[in-house]
Design a protein around this motif. Structure first.
Motif, PDB file in Angstrom:
ATOM      1  N   GLY A   1      54.636  43.733  34.713  1.00 27.14           N
ATOM      2  CA  GLY A   1      55.352  42.493  34.978  1.00 27.14           C
ATOM      3  C   GLY A   1      54.835  41.690  36.151  1.00 27.14           C
ATOM      4  O   GLY A   1      55.313  40.584  36.406  1.00 27.14           O
ATOM      5  N   THR A   2      53.856  42.217  36.880  1.00 24.01           N
ATOM      6  CA  THR A   2      53.301  41.499  38.022  1.00 24.01           C
ATOM      7  C   THR A   2      52.544  40.261  37.559  1.00 24.01           C
ATOM      8  O   THR A   2      51.772  40.325  36.600  1.00 24.01           O
ATOM      9  N   LEU A   3      52.766  39.136  38.238  1.00 28.96           N
ATOM     10  CA  LEU A   3      52.044  37.897  37.954  1.00 28.96           C
ATOM     11  C   LEU A   3      50.906  37.745  38.944  1.00 28.96           C
ATOM     12  O   LEU A   3      51.116  37.855  40.156  1.00 28.96           O
ATOM     13  N   TRP A   4      49.698  37.480  38.460  1.00 29.48           N
ATOM     14  CA  TRP A   4      48.512  37.273  39.286  1.00 29.48           C
ATOM     15  C   TRP A   4      47.994  35.861  39.067  1.00 29.48           C
ATOM     16  O   TRP A   4      47.714  35.467  37.937  1.00 29.48           O
ATOM     17  N   PHE A   5      47.890  35.088  40.143  1.00 24.22           N
ATOM     18  CA  PHE A   5      47.369  33.717  40.092  1.00 24.22           C
ATOM     19  C   PHE A   5      46.008  33.699  40.762  1.00 24.22           C
ATOM     20  O   PHE A   5      45.849  34.225  41.868  1.00 24.22           O
ATOM     21  N   PHE A   6      45.011  33.087  40.125  1.00 20.23           N
ATOM     22  CA  PHE A   6      43.652  33.016  40.641  1.00 20.23           C
ATOM     23  C   PHE A   6      43.361  31.583  41.041  1.00 20.23           C
ATOM     24  O   PHE A   6      43.556  30.670  40.250  1.00 20.23           O
ATOM     25  N   GLY A   7      42.908  31.375  42.271  1.00 15.47           N
ATOM     26  CA  GLY A   7      42.624  30.016  42.721  1.00 15.47           C
ATOM     27  C   GLY A   7      42.057  29.987  44.117  1.00 15.47           C
ATOM     28  O   GLY A   7      41.204  30.816  44.466  1.00 15.47           O
ATOM     29  N   THR A   8      42.546  29.054  44.933  1.00 16.51           N
ATOM     30  CA  THR A   8      42.068  28.915  46.309  1.00 16.51           C
ATOM     31  C   THR A   8      43.227  28.896  47.288  1.00 16.51           C
ATOM     32  O   THR A   8      44.336  28.473  46.969  1.00 16.51           O
ATOM     33  N   HIS A   9      42.937  29.393  48.495  1.00 12.89           N
ATOM     34  CA  HIS A   9      43.897  29.386  49.594  1.00 12.89           C
ATOM     35  C   HIS A   9      43.114  29.119  50.871  1.00 12.89           C
ATOM     36  O   HIS A   9      42.141  29.816  51.147  1.00 12.89           O
ATOM     37  N   ARG A  10      43.522  28.089  51.585  1.00  7.78           N
ATOM     38  CA  ARG A  10      42.820  27.673  52.805  1.00  7.78           C
ATOM     39  C   ARG A  10      41.341  27.416  52.544  1.00  7.78           C
ATOM     40  O   ARG A  10      40.468  27.746  53.337  1.00  7.78           O
TER      41      ARG A  10
END
Length: 75
Positions: free
Chosen positions: A36-45
């Motif tokens: 059930g864990t949601l993983w979002f892939f993208g950018t941070h800072r």
């Protein structure tokens, strides 16, 4: 505009932002694991990052963190 993940639960909409531990940049993908864990892939800072949510809260992983296959989200 604010980057956010929005969910609908029990008749309410809730937005999760960088203040909550979500990515502050673009989101390029989303996956949900069998637990059930949601993983979002993208950018941070400005750098590539992964943000996960497992009902206990958010956690952001960047290139400075060790993220192994099979790792669980630990906010």
């Amino acid at each position: 505009t604010h980057q956010s993940a929005v969910r609908y639960r029990n008749g309410l909409w809730m937005a999760h932002t960088a203040d909550d531990g979500f990515l502050d940049g673009a989101v390029h993908g989303l996956r949900q694991t069998t637990d059930g864990t949601l993983w979002f892939f993208g950018t941070h800072r400005g750098t590539p990052a992964v943000s996960c949510y497992d009902r206990a809260g958010w956690r952001i992983y960047t290139s400075s963190d060790t993220l192994r296959i099979g790792r669980r989200c630990n906010p």
